[in-house]
Write a protein that holds these residues in place. Structure first.
Motif, PDB file in Angstrom:
ATOM      1  N   LYS A   1       0.657  -0.875   0.228  1.00  0.00           N
ATOM      2  CA  LYS A   1       0.317   0.607  -0.094  1.00  0.00           C
ATOM      3  C   LYS A   1       0.857   1.453   0.013  1.00  0.00           C
ATOM      4  CE  LYS A   1      -3.794  -0.050   2.804  1.00  0.00           C
ATOM      5  NZ  LYS A   1      -4.842  -0.512   3.206  1.00  0.00           N
ATOM      6  N   GLY A   2       0.376   2.316  -0.437  1.00  0.00           N
ATOM      7  CA  GLY A   2       0.697   3.572  -0.194  1.00  0.00           C
ATOM      8  C   GLY A   2       1.819   4.059  -1.740  1.00  0.00           C
ATOM      9  N   GLY A   3       1.898   2.439  -2.300  1.00  0.00           N
ATOM     10  CA  GLY A   3       2.680   3.358  -3.755  1.00  0.00           C
ATOM     11  C   GLY A   3       1.924   4.476  -4.451  1.00  0.00           C
ATOM     12  N   GLY A   4       1.390   3.817  -4.785  1.00  0.00           N
ATOM     13  CA  GLY A   4       0.268   4.285  -6.657  1.00  0.00           C
ATOM     14  C   GLY A   4       0.250   3.594  -6.739  1.00  0.00           C
ATOM     15  N   THR A   5       0.463   2.193  -7.512  1.00  0.00           N
ATOM     16  CA  THR A   5       0.478   1.559  -8.298  1.00  0.00           C
ATOM     17  C   THR A   5      -0.494   0.617  -7.668  1.00  0.00           C
ATOM     18  OG1 THR A   5       2.186   0.371  -7.356  1.00  0.00           O
ATOM     19  CG2 THR A   5       3.141   2.111  -9.153  1.00  0.00           C
ATOM     20  N   ALA A   6      -0.471  -0.047  -8.441  1.00  0.00           N
ATOM     21  CA  ALA A   6      -0.993  -2.286  -8.452  1.00  0.00           C
ATOM     22  C   ALA A   6      -0.808  -2.410  -7.276  1.00  0.00           C
ATOM     23  CB  ALA A   6      -1.660  -2.276  -9.659  1.00  0.00           C
ATOM     24  N   ARG A   7      -1.320  -3.573  -7.133  1.00  0.00           N
ATOM     25  CA  ARG A   7      -0.015  -4.773  -6.007  1.00  0.00           C
ATOM     26  C   ARG A   7       0.438  -5.664  -6.599  1.00  0.00           C
ATOM     27  NH1 ARG A   7      -4.759  -2.097  -4.282  1.00  0.00           N
ATOM     28  NH2 ARG A   7      -4.855  -1.319  -2.223  1.00  0.00           N
TER      29      ARG A   7
END
Length: 207
Positions: A67-73
């Motif tokens: 979470k928190g990276g601004g991209t998909a998991r």
């Protein structure tokens, strides 16, 4: 079975006795179908497989925070959506070759010859041409009335002049006796055999 022998122009050139165990059988659709299927399947090449997700050598390490990276998991660079990743639902390696008993293959060829002997077989004396030119040969075949799709089978080797003249005539194919096969025989309207081809084919089964 006695059959009239013709010259290439359609004129009579005597008779020839055809062996009943080669040209006098009752054709069976199931045998012919098995042999044709065997021929066509063995023409197919082995299908080339693609590398799928489990075949690609890339890192399996999770390359970002959940979470928190601004991209998909994402958890794996081998996923199909990445460049260099595995192919999703790619083609698998498949081998289409099938085996068929030699006796069935031989029986199929006899039945194909027998079916043409009933309707569509012409025996010629030889393939010698006085004028080995395409235009002249096309006129000769049209005059003889052999039809549009003609398979010509010669003896040990195909007459060189005839093969060269027939090369550009649409619907006319030439084979030596060793190359005679069920698919090509059934695909053509007329089967033209030379005396030498008849001898070779009969010897092939009786030798």
């Amino acid at each position: 079975m006695k059959v009239q022998v013709l010259n290439l122009d359609g004129s009579a050139a005597g008779d020839v006795e055809l062996a009943d165990d080669v040209f006098g059988l009752e054709p069976r659709a199931d045998i012919l179908h098995r042999v044709v299927t065997w021929q066509l399947e063995n023409r197919r090449g082995t299908a080339r497989g693609a590398r799928e997700r489990s075949d690609v050598a890339r890192t399996g390490k999770k390359f970002g925070r959940q979470k928190g990276g601004g991209t998909a998991r994402h958890g794996d660079r081998k996923a199909p959506i990445f460049i260099g990743g595995g192919k999703a639902h790619g083609p698998r390696v498949r081998d289409f070759s099938v085996s068929l008993n030699k006796k069935v293959r031989a029986l199929g060829l006899k039945m194909a010859l027998s079916s043409k002997a009933q309707n569509g077989l012409v025996v010629v004396d030889s393939l010698e041409l006085t004028d080995a030119k395409t235009k002249a040969l096309a006129g000769t075949l049209a005059k003889a009335g052999f039809g549009k799709k003609v398979l010509v089978v010669d003896g040990e080797q195909v007459n060189e002049g005839f093969a060269r003249a027939a090369r550009n005539i649409v619907g006319v194919n030439v084979l030596p006796a060793i190359g005679a096969n069920v698919y090509d025989i059934l695909k053509h309207d007329t089967l033209v055999l030379t005396r030498a081809a008849v001898e070779k084919l009969e010897a092939r089964f009786n030798g």
